[in-house]
Scaffold this motif. Sequence first.
Motif, short mmCIF file in Angstrom:
data_model
loop_
_atom_site.label_atom_id
_atom_site.label_comp_id
_atom_site.label_asym_id
_atom_site.label_seq_id
_atom_site.Cartn_x
_atom_site.Cartn_y
_atom_site.Cartn_z
N LEU A 1 0.90 -1.24 0.00
CA LEU A 1 0.12 -0.04 0.06
C LEU A 1 0.89 1.22 -0.03
CD1 LEU A 1 -2.64 -1.08 2.40
CD2 LEU A 1 -2.94 -0.97 0.01
N ARG A 2 2.00 1.39 0.88
CA ARG A 2 2.91 2.41 0.78
C ARG A 2 3.62 2.62 -0.78
NH1 ARG A 2 4.68 0.39 5.97
NH2 ARG A 2 6.33 -0.52 4.90
N GLY A 3 3.84 1.39 -1.57
CA GLY A 3 4.36 1.37 -2.88
C GLY A 3 3.31 2.05 -3.53
N VAL A 4 2.36 1.64 -3.59
CA VAL A 4 1.05 1.90 -4.48
C VAL A 4 0.83 3.75 -4.18
CG1 VAL A 4 -1.51 2.12 -4.94
CG2 VAL A 4 0.16 -0.05 -4.96
N GLY A 5 0.90 4.01 -3.00
CA GLY A 5 0.57 5.65 -2.64
C GLY A 5 1.64 6.44 -3.14
N THR A 6 2.91 5.83 -3.04
CA THR A 6 4.17 6.64 -3.37
C THR A 6 4.00 6.65 -4.87
OG1 THR A 6 5.40 5.76 -1.52
CG2 THR A 6 6.63 7.03 -3.25
N LEU A 7 3.70 5.82 -5.60
CA LEU A 7 3.80 5.71 -7.00
C LEU A 7 2.75 6.50 -7.51
CD1 LEU A 7 4.63 4.09 -9.69
CD2 LEU A 7 2.95 2.47 -9.28
N LEU A 8 1.49 6.57 -6.66
CA LEU A 8 0.43 7.69 -7.24
C LEU A 8 1.15 9.26 -7.00
CD1 LEU A 8 -2.72 6.18 -5.61
CD2 LEU A 8 -2.09 6.56 -8.24
N ILE A 9 1.76 9.34 -5.84
CA ILE A 9 2.42 10.56 -5.72
C ILE A 9 3.47 10.89 -6.95
CG2 ILE A 9 3.90 11.89 -4.37
CD1 ILE A 9 2.86 10.58 -1.87
N LEU A 10 4.34 9.82 -7.23
CA LEU A 10 5.33 10.14 -8.33
C LEU A 10 4.73 10.34 -9.96
CD1 LEU A 10 8.03 9.86 -9.63
CD2 LEU A 10 7.54 7.55 -9.96
N LEU A 11 3.35 9.84 -10.06
CA LEU A 11 2.72 9.99 -11.28
C LEU A 11 1.93 11.51 -11.35
CD1 LEU A 11 0.96 6.44 -11.93
CD2 LEU A 11 2.90 7.55 -13.32
N THR A 12 1.30 11.84 -10.17
CA THR A 12 0.83 13.13 -10.12
C THR A 12 1.93 14.26 -10.25
OG1 THR A 12 -0.78 12.27 -8.52
CG2 THR A 12 -0.40 14.67 -8.55
N SER A 13 2.90 13.78 -9.60
CA SER A 13 4.37 14.86 -9.50
C SER A 13 4.68 15.08 -11.05
CB SER A 13 5.63 14.57 -8.93
OG SER A 13 5.11 14.45 -7.48
N ALA A 14 4.89 13.94 -11.93
CA ALA A 14 5.27 13.87 -13.23
C ALA A 14 4.25 14.62 -14.28
CB ALA A 14 5.43 12.58 -13.63
N LEU A 15 3.04 14.49 -13.87
CA LEU A 15 1.75 15.35 -14.75
C LEU A 15 1.89 16.68 -14.27
CD1 LEU A 15 -0.61 14.93 -16.28
CD2 LEU A 15 -1.95 14.90 -14.19
N VAL A 16 2.15 17.16 -13.08
CA VAL A 16 2.29 18.62 -12.69
C VAL A 16 3.41 19.13 -13.24
CG1 VAL A 16 2.93 20.01 -10.70
CG2 VAL A 16 0.79 18.24 -10.62
N VAL A 17 4.70 18.49 -13.43
CA VAL A 17 5.96 18.92 -14.12
C VAL A 17 5.46 19.16 -15.62
CG1 VAL A 17 8.13 18.48 -14.51
CG2 VAL A 17 7.47 18.08 -12.45
N THR A 18 5.00 18.33 -16.05
CA THR A 18 4.41 18.42 -17.52
C THR A 18 3.66 19.67 -17.78
OG1 THR A 18 4.85 15.98 -17.74
CG2 THR A 18 3.65 17.30 -19.61
N VAL A 19 2.58 19.75 -17.11
CA VAL A 19 1.62 20.68 -17.25
C VAL A 19 2.24 22.30 -16.90
CG1 VAL A 19 -0.49 21.80 -16.48
CG2 VAL A 19 -0.41 19.39 -16.91
N GLU A 20 3.17 22.02 -15.73
CA GLU A 20 3.89 23.41 -15.34
C GLU A 20 4.75 23.83 -16.33
OE1 GLU A 20 7.06 24.32 -12.27
OE2 GLU A 20 5.00 23.93 -11.17
N ARG A 21 5.66 22.96 -17.27
CA ARG A 21 6.52 23.49 -18.11
C ARG A 21 5.65 24.03 -19.27
NH1 ARG A 21 11.76 21.54 -18.17
NH2 ARG A 21 12.24 20.55 -16.37
N ARG A 22 4.64 23.43 -19.76
CA ARG A 22 3.78 23.78 -20.93
C ARG A 22 3.36 25.35 -20.35
NH1 ARG A 22 -0.67 20.25 -21.44
NH2 ARG A 22 0.79 18.67 -21.78
N ASP A 23 2.76 25.47 -19.43
CA ASP A 23 2.35 26.86 -18.70
C ASP A 23 3.30 27.83 -18.93
OD1 ASP A 23 -0.35 25.87 -18.65
OD2 ASP A 23 -0.15 25.60 -16.47
N ASN A 24 4.59 27.41 -18.31
CA ASN A 24 5.61 28.24 -18.30
C ASN A 24 6.06 28.57 -19.57
OD1 ASN A 24 5.89 28.10 -15.41
ND2 ASN A 24 7.50 26.61 -15.56
N ALA A 25 6.10 27.91 -20.68
CA ALA A 25 6.54 28.17 -22.19
C ALA A 25 5.53 29.30 -22.56
CB ALA A 25 6.44 27.14 -22.99
#
Length: 132
Positions: free
Chosen positions: A17-41
Motif C-alpha cells: 500500500l505504501r508503494g502504491v501510494g508513493t507511485l501515485l504521488i510520483l505519477l501526479t508529480s510527473a503530470l504536474v511537471v509536464t503541465v507546469e512546463r507547458r504553462d511556463n512556455a
Amino acid sequence: MARSRPRMIPEPLPPLLRGVGTLLILLTSALVVTVERRDNAERAEQAHLARISLKAERSLQQGGADTDALAIELRLLRLQLQDNDLADEVFENPWFQWLGLLGTGLIAASFFAEWQLKRSIARAARAVSPDD
C-alpha cells in the motif's frame, strides 16, 4: 465448538500500500511537471510579446506625457519582477524536478521490494509450517 482465529492483516500488505501510494504521488508529480512546463512556455511567450509591444509603444511616443512614460516603466518593472522570482527559478529548475521525481521513484521501488521480500518470506513460512 471450533474457535476461529482472528483475521490478521497479511504482513506484505502495508509495504504494498505504501508503494502504491508513493507511485501515485510520483505519477501526479510527473503530470504536474509536464503541465507546469507547458504553462511556463506560454507565460514566457506572453511576457516576450508584452516586452515587444511596450518597445513599440515607446517608439511611437516621441513626445509623450510623463504619466504615459511612468505607466510604461511601471509595466516593465512588473514584468521584471515576474521574471526574477528566485523561488520559481528553483522549483522550475529541470534538475530539481527530475531529481525529485527520481527520489520518489526510488522510495516507491523500495516499498515494492520490501513487499516482494515479505511476500516470499510469508510463502516460505506457509510451506514449512504444519497445517492446523
